[in-house]
Scaffold this active site. Structure first.
Site, PDB file in Angstrom:
ATOM      1  N   GLY A  45       0.801  -1.220   0.000  1.00 46.56           N
ATOM      2  CA  GLY A  45       0.000   0.000   0.000  1.00 46.56           C
ATOM      3  C   GLY A  45       0.834   1.271   0.000  1.00 46.56           C
ATOM      4  N   THR A  46       1.862   1.300   0.815  1.00 49.90           N
ATOM      5  CA  THR A  46       2.660   2.526   0.916  1.00 49.90           C
ATOM      6  C   THR A  46       3.313   2.854  -0.422  1.00 49.90           C
ATOM      7  OG1 THR A  46       3.040   2.084   3.248  1.00 49.90           O
ATOM      8  CG2 THR A  46       4.561   3.619   2.180  1.00 49.90           C
ATOM      9  N   ASN A  75      -9.672   3.281   7.166  1.00 49.00           N
ATOM     10  CA  ASN A  75      -9.084   2.191   7.944  1.00 49.00           C
ATOM     11  C   ASN A  75      -9.419   2.248   9.430  1.00 49.00           C
ATOM     12  OD1 ASN A  75      -7.339   4.466   7.184  1.00 49.00           O
ATOM     13  ND2 ASN A  75      -5.973   3.691   8.746  1.00 49.00           N
ATOM     14  N   GLN A 121      -8.065  -1.036   2.312  1.00 52.55           N
ATOM     15  CA  GLN A 121      -8.927  -1.717   3.289  1.00 52.55           C
ATOM     16  C   GLN A 121     -10.133  -2.393   2.656  1.00 52.55           C
ATOM     17  OE1 GLN A 121      -8.497  -2.339   6.410  1.00 52.55           O
ATOM     18  NE2 GLN A 121      -6.743  -1.041   6.891  1.00 52.55           N
ATOM     19  N   HIS A 169      -1.544  -7.760   2.298  1.00 50.59           N
ATOM     20  CA  HIS A 169      -1.595  -8.276   3.677  1.00 50.59           C
ATOM     21  C   HIS A 169      -2.877  -7.922   4.407  1.00 50.59           C
ATOM     22  CE1 HIS A 169      -0.413  -4.715   6.299  1.00 50.59           C
ATOM     23  NE2 HIS A 169      -0.074  -4.245   5.121  1.00 50.59           N
ATOM     24  N   THR A 205      13.447  -6.646  -9.697  1.00 48.04           N
ATOM     25  CA  THR A 205      13.080  -8.016 -10.066  1.00 48.04           C
ATOM     26  C   THR A 205      11.730  -8.363  -9.453  1.00 48.04           C
ATOM     27  OG1 THR A 205      15.398  -8.614 -10.216  1.00 48.04           O
ATOM     28  CG2 THR A 205      13.833 -10.435  -9.971  1.00 48.04           C
ATOM     29  N   CYS A 248       1.025   7.856  20.299  1.00 48.49           N
ATOM     30  CA  CYS A 248       1.660   8.331  21.521  1.00 48.49           C
ATOM     31  C   CYS A 248       2.923   9.094  21.156  1.00 48.49           C
ATOM     32  CB  CYS A 248       1.999   7.152  22.414  1.00 48.49           C
ATOM     33  SG  CYS A 248       2.373   7.671  24.071  1.00 48.49           S
TER      34      CYS A 248
HETATM   35  C1  LIG Z   1      -5.758   2.737   4.073  1.00 48.92           C
HETATM   36  C2  LIG Z   1      -4.352   2.254   4.072  1.00 48.92           C
HETATM   37  N1  LIG Z   1      -3.504   2.695   3.141  1.00 48.92           N
HETATM   38  C3  LIG Z   1      -2.221   2.273   3.077  1.00 48.92           C
HETATM   39  C4  LIG Z   1      -1.727   1.385   4.002  1.00 48.92           C
HETATM   40  C5  LIG Z   1      -0.282   0.967   3.914  1.00 48.92           C
HETATM   41  O1  LIG Z   1      -0.189  -0.286   3.338  1.00 48.92           O
HETATM   42  P1  LIG Z   1       1.130  -1.188   3.504  1.00 48.92           P
HETATM   43  O2  LIG Z   1       1.176  -1.604   4.945  1.00 48.92           O
HETATM   44  O3  LIG Z   1       0.913  -2.338   2.581  1.00 48.92           O
HETATM   45  O4  LIG Z   1       2.300  -0.361   3.118  1.00 48.92           O
HETATM   46  C6  LIG Z   1      -2.578   0.886   4.991  1.00 48.92           C
HETATM   47  C7  LIG Z   1      -2.074  -0.067   6.005  1.00 48.92           C
HETATM   48  O5  LIG Z   1      -2.270   0.115   7.189  1.00 48.92           O
HETATM   49  C8  LIG Z   1      -3.929   1.330   5.029  1.00 48.92           C
HETATM   50  O6  LIG Z   1      -4.785   0.907   5.961  1.00 48.92           O
END
Ligand SMILES: Cc1ncc(COP(=O)(O)O)c(C=O)c1O
Length: 386
Positions: free
Chosen positions: A74-75, A154, A182, A204, A240, A329
């Site tokens: 996701g990131t 999320n 999500q 994941h 790769t 926190c």
């Molecule tokens: C809405 C959302 N975007 C992006 C991410 C990031 O995904 P990843 O953990 O695969 O980098 C998350 C993960 O918590 C998420 O909930």
């Protein structure tokens, strides 16, 4: 206390489904070739990778397999979409709109672009946790190049009216990216029906391993690559290819699609049982996002006044239940979740929020054991704090 804790944090991550592990195994030990190699072992690996691309494209309703770019999750997909779509063709200025309750994987690259000449509007969701198309229309400018609104939040699980938001963005000549991390697999997700230009997926969250993911980019849209090097993924993501990972992503997605008709109502019933039991049993509690017209089936966000979400989390952990809190926190003093503040949740309640998220291995019995434990913890902490 049970032998193993009851895991109620599926929105953070999921275990890899054994059927997915099974499907991946040959690509570690037998078909391990580099998919870019021209000999048989390489070609076999490439075939599996391209087959996985077709399967992912079919699952999300993409018109063509090459609209799917495999990434590390996701990131990376969010960063690639925000930076890669905004800066394409060497563009160094323009206006972006992002919703205020996006994940930091969207907010942070958007803020970074701001330091490089772009301007950004953070669009607030309404109190029900939904971005209203009229609010997006009001935020659009002639120079808006990109809008990013997540499909499902999320922390509170509210779904966004993407099809309507896409119309608004397109009317003003902008692209719409959605972070569907999500939602993919959990609710129907069809890129063409929704009209989105780009979409983020991460494995994941739906029983594939961490470090697997994809970015959908509509055919013909130019994208500035975020990772450069060997030119893999049609020059849009070098490195790769993770063949076992792409096979896992496709397999996990197909399992989600095959099981959703039974699984989504099962989880939604458990979600609603949690909310109604807590509302009937505990005072001064709020269910965030409950008023949204559409919600994810597996997330419920409960905010209790007069207690700290972190204390609830730690005591529940001690009692054998694993949940999340949205607060961060910083230097010892917890800050309320920016998502909850964005929907107007009062600070006191936001500080006492916990997110319970359910999944494939959550049973009714787990929830019936969890509910009295949660009530006990909150009652105890409130007495303690009084
Ligand atoms: C809405 C959302 N975007 C992006 C991410 C990031 O995904 P990843 O953990 O695969 O980098 C998350 C993960 O918590 C998420 O909930």
């Amino acid at each position: 206390m049970p032998d193993r804790p009851v895991y109620l944090d599926y929105a953070a991550t999921t275990p890899t489904d054994p059927r997915v592990v099974e499907a991946m195994l040959p690509y570690f030990t037998e078909v391990f070739g580099n998919p870019n190699s021209l000999y048989t072992l390489g070609r076999e690996a490439m075939r599996a990778h391209e087959d996985a691309r077709e399967r992912v494209a079919a699952s999300i309703g993409a018109g063509r397999p090459d609209e799917v770019i495999f990434t590390s999750g996701g990131t990376e997909s969010d960063n690639t979409a925000i930076i890669g779509l905004a800066t394409v063709g060497g563009r160094s200025s323009g206006h972006l709109v992002v919703s205020a309750f996006e994940h930091h994987a969207v907010l942070d690259p958007a803020s970074w672009l701001c330091t490089r000449g772009f301007e950004i509007t953070e669009l607030k969701p309404r109190a029900n946790g939904v971005i209203h198309p009229d609010d997006l229309a009001a935020a659009m400018r002639d120079d808006t190049v990109l809008v990013s609104v997540m499909h499902g939040n999320n922390e509170i699980g509210t779904l966004q009216p993407l099809a309507e938001l896409a119309v608004v963005a397109h009317e003003r000549g902008a692209l719409l990216h959605t972070d569907a991390a999500q939602t993919v697999g959990k609710v129907p997700f069809d890129v063409r029906a929704l009209g989105v230009d780009a979409a983020t997926l991460t494995g994941h969250k739906f029983y594939a391993p961490k470090g697997t993911g994809a970015l959908y980019v509509r055919e013909g849209l130019p994208l500035m690559p975020y990772l450069m090097g060997g030119g893999q993924e049609r020059k849009r993501r070098s490195g790769t290819q993770n063949v076992a990972g792409s096979v896992a992503l496709a397999t996990a997605l197909e399992l989600m699609d095959a099981e959703r008709a039974e699984e989504a109502p099962r989880l939604a019933a458990l979600r609603d049982r949690i909310a109604s039991f807590i509302l009937a049993t505990v005072t001064d509690v709020r269910v965030n996002g409950a008023d949204a017209p559409e919600r994810l089936p597996h997330i419920v966000n409960l905010a209790f006044s007069g207690v700290s979400g972190e204390d609830i989390l730690l005591r529940l952990d001690h009692a054998g239940f694993e949940v999340a809190t949205g607060s961060a926190c910083q230097s010892g003093s917890p800050e309320p979740s920016y998502v909850l503040l964005a929907i107007g949740c009062p600070r006191d309640l936001a500080l006492g929020a916990v997110r319970v998220s359910l999944g494939r291995y959550t049973t009714e019995e787990d929830i019936e054991r969890f509910l009295p434990a949660l009530v006990d913890v909150v009652t105890h902490l409130r007495r303690w704090n009084a």
